[in-house]
Design a protein around this motif. Structure first.
Motif, PDB file in Angstrom:
ATOM      1  N   SER A  19      30.355  27.324 -39.833  1.00  0.00           N
ATOM      2  CA  SER A  19      29.373  27.196 -40.833  1.00  0.00           C
ATOM      3  C   SER A  19      28.599  25.713 -40.433  1.00  0.00           C
ATOM      4  O   SER A  19      28.382  24.841 -41.589  1.00  0.00           O
ATOM      5  N   GLY A  20      28.829  25.269 -39.269  1.00  0.00           N
ATOM      6  CA  GLY A  20      28.107  23.896 -38.850  1.00  0.00           C
ATOM      7  C   GLY A  20      26.621  23.877 -39.086  1.00  0.00           C
ATOM      8  O   GLY A  20      25.894  24.953 -38.918  1.00  0.00           O
ATOM      9  N   LEU A  21      26.242  22.884 -39.725  1.00  0.00           N
ATOM     10  CA  LEU A  21      24.609  22.862 -40.426  1.00  0.00           C
ATOM     11  C   LEU A  21      23.862  22.252 -38.984  1.00  0.00           C
ATOM     12  O   LEU A  21      24.513  21.315 -38.439  1.00  0.00           O
ATOM     13  N   CYS A  22      22.687  22.593 -39.162  1.00  0.00           N
ATOM     14  CA  CYS A  22      21.830  21.888 -38.251  1.00  0.00           C
ATOM     15  C   CYS A  22      21.441  20.418 -38.572  1.00  0.00           C
ATOM     16  O   CYS A  22      21.403  19.534 -37.544  1.00  0.00           O
ATOM     17  N   GLU A  23      21.466  20.158 -40.038  1.00  0.00           N
ATOM     18  CA  GLU A  23      21.509  18.757 -40.501  1.00  0.00           C
ATOM     19  C   GLU A  23      22.182  18.749 -41.660  1.00  0.00           C
ATOM     20  O   GLU A  23      22.247  19.778 -42.165  1.00  0.00           O
ATOM     21  N   GLN A  24      22.704  17.633 -41.806  1.00  0.00           N
ATOM     22  CA  GLN A  24      23.410  17.187 -42.893  1.00  0.00           C
ATOM     23  C   GLN A  24      22.449  17.283 -44.420  1.00  0.00           C
ATOM     24  O   GLN A  24      21.683  16.770 -44.469  1.00  0.00           O
ATOM     25  N   ILE A  25      23.091  18.256 -45.204  1.00  0.00           N
ATOM     26  CA  ILE A  25      22.413  18.282 -46.314  1.00  0.00           C
ATOM     27  C   ILE A  25      22.958  17.236 -47.545  1.00  0.00           C
ATOM     28  O   ILE A  25      24.233  17.402 -47.813  1.00  0.00           O
ATOM     29  N   LYS A  75      19.796  25.361 -46.408  1.00  0.00           N
ATOM     30  CA  LYS A  75      20.807  24.996 -45.426  1.00  0.00           C
ATOM     31  C   LYS A  75      20.253  26.008 -43.930  1.00  0.00           C
ATOM     32  O   LYS A  75      19.998  27.062 -44.363  1.00  0.00           O
ATOM     33  N   THR A  76      20.325  25.412 -42.950  1.00  0.00           N
ATOM     34  CA  THR A  76      20.166  26.019 -41.784  1.00  0.00           C
ATOM     35  C   THR A  76      21.587  25.877 -40.786  1.00  0.00           C
ATOM     36  O   THR A  76      22.014  24.551 -40.641  1.00  0.00           O
ATOM     37  N   TYR A  77      22.035  26.885 -40.515  1.00  0.00           N
ATOM     38  CA  TYR A  77      23.303  27.079 -39.735  1.00  0.00           C
ATOM     39  C   TYR A  77      22.967  26.794 -38.159  1.00  0.00           C
ATOM     40  O   TYR A  77      22.243  27.473 -37.649  1.00  0.00           O
ATOM     41  N   HIS A  78      23.921  26.132 -37.335  1.00  0.00           N
ATOM     42  CA  HIS A  78      23.855  25.685 -36.022  1.00  0.00           C
ATOM     43  C   HIS A  78      23.882  27.261 -35.278  1.00  0.00           C
ATOM     44  O   HIS A  78      22.962  27.583 -34.352  1.00  0.00           O
ATOM     45  N   LEU A  79      25.053  28.068 -35.731  1.00  0.00           N
ATOM     46  CA  LEU A  79      24.722  29.200 -34.899  1.00  0.00           C
ATOM     47  C   LEU A  79      24.111  30.196 -35.025  1.00  0.00           C
ATOM     48  O   LEU A  79      23.651  31.096 -34.118  1.00  0.00           O
ATOM     49  N   ASP A  80      23.578  30.115 -36.371  1.00  0.00           N
ATOM     50  CA  ASP A  80      22.586  31.155 -36.604  1.00  0.00           C
ATOM     51  C   ASP A  80      21.159  31.074 -35.975  1.00  0.00           C
ATOM     52  O   ASP A  80      20.685  31.735 -35.326  1.00  0.00           O
ATOM     53  N   GLU A  81      20.938  29.548 -35.768  1.00  0.00           N
ATOM     54  CA  GLU A  81      19.741  29.267 -34.737  1.00  0.00           C
ATOM     55  C   GLU A  81      20.027  29.699 -33.442  1.00  0.00           C
ATOM     56  O   GLU A  81      19.030  29.933 -32.514  1.00  0.00           O
ATOM     57  N   TYR A  82      21.295  29.384 -32.921  1.00  0.00           N
ATOM     58  CA  TYR A  82      21.518  29.588 -31.572  1.00  0.00           C
ATOM     59  C   TYR A  82      21.380  30.962 -31.125  1.00  0.00           C
ATOM     60  O   TYR A  82      21.103  31.285 -30.099  1.00  0.00           O
ATOM     61  N   VAL A  83      21.732  31.912 -31.977  1.00  0.00           N
ATOM     62  CA  VAL A  83      21.701  33.315 -31.591  1.00  0.00           C
ATOM     63  C   VAL A  83      20.537  34.010 -31.509  1.00  0.00           C
ATOM     64  O   VAL A  83      20.271  34.705 -30.875  1.00  0.00           O
ATOM     65  N   LYS A  84      19.745  33.369 -32.043  1.00  0.00           N
ATOM     66  CA  LYS A  84      18.167  33.966 -32.054  1.00  0.00           C
ATOM     67  C   LYS A  84      17.514  34.038 -30.787  1.00  0.00           C
ATOM     68  O   LYS A  84      16.961  35.048 -30.591  1.00  0.00           O
ATOM     69  N   SER A  85      17.745  33.263 -29.952  1.00  0.00           N
ATOM     70  CA  SER A  85      17.229  33.176 -28.485  1.00  0.00           C
ATOM     71  C   SER A  85      17.942  34.474 -27.826  1.00  0.00           C
ATOM     72  O   SER A  85      17.223  34.719 -26.860  1.00  0.00           O
ATOM     73  N   PHE A  86      19.002  35.027 -28.178  1.00  0.00           N
ATOM     74  CA  PHE A  86      19.628  36.040 -27.389  1.00  0.00           C
ATOM     75  C   PHE A  86      19.327  37.462 -28.316  1.00  0.00           C
ATOM     76  O   PHE A  86      19.737  38.576 -27.842  1.00  0.00           O
TER      77      PHE A  86
END
Length: 205
Positions: A33-39, A81-92
């Motif tokens: 659950s690593g975040l794209c930015e610290q909240i 909250k936006t999660y790094h991996l959630d954003e990463y998989v969108k391009s796939f």
């Protein structure tokens, strides 16, 4: 396990081997659950909150107390909250579904992991426990989880979700205040995955 190692495995091993438009189900372990930015959180110091507001170019009263600053952040500026991996998989073309915290009964992989651990405990007793034997034993027990096992696990989880949904519909939750759970743990595995599924008679191994 930690976030660096998990994300390396996720990107180099999992994603390249998934079929198109897969749904990836994960629990809320901190390293998932690593975040794209610290909240910001209420536990932040006043100076840290002020610096965050300044970095974002948000207006705030310079002489305000910490509680007033936090109330302003929480009511007006707190980002989703936006999660790094959630954003990463969108391009796939994939999506990630995150399970509710502390509800491992909705995750079929927990039953597979529990079965593997039971088999491993039985097998490792026959060895001296060297690193090579440990790795070989894990390979053996993991390969013993068959497609039929997975089918039973998924069917069981589907039934569990359906039963929980039917039970919830019987209650009037309109007057219940929301429960907020703050997870301040480190990158260790925080999932509650140690349920002994062997006691569940509805599973046919």
């Amino acid at each position: 396990m930690n976030r660096v190692n998990f994300e390396k495995w996720f990107k180099t091993q999992l994603i390249p081997n998934l079929p198109p438009k897969s749904l990836i189900i994960m629990d809320n372990a901190s390293y998932h659950s690593g975040l794209c930015e610290q909240i910001p959180t209420k536990s932040w110091t006043k100076s840290k909150l002020i610096q965050w507001l300044k970095d974002k170019n948000y207006d705030f009263p310079e002489r305000a107390m910490k509680d007033q600053i936090w109330d302003l952040v929480a009511s007006k500026y707190l980002p989703k909250k936006t999660y790094h991996l959630d954003e990463y998989v969108k391009s796939f073309g994939h999506k990630i579904l995150r399970l509710p915290p502390y509800h491992c009964q909705y995750n079929a992989i927990e039953m597979a992991w529990s079965e593997c651990k039971r088999k491993y405990d039985l097998q490792i007793q026959k060895s001296k426990g060297t690193a090579e034997e440990v790795l070989a034993t894990w390979n053996i027990v993991i390969n013993q989880i068959s497609p039929d096992h997975w089918k039973n696990y998924v069917n069981h989880v589907n039934k569990t979700i359906k039963d929980a949904w039917e039970a919830m519909k019987k209650f009037d939750c309109s007057d219940i205040e929301p429960i907020i759970i703050t997870d301040n743990n480190s990158d260790s595995d925080n999932s509650d995955s140690d349920i002994d599924w062997s006691e569940d008679e509805s599973l046919d191994y």
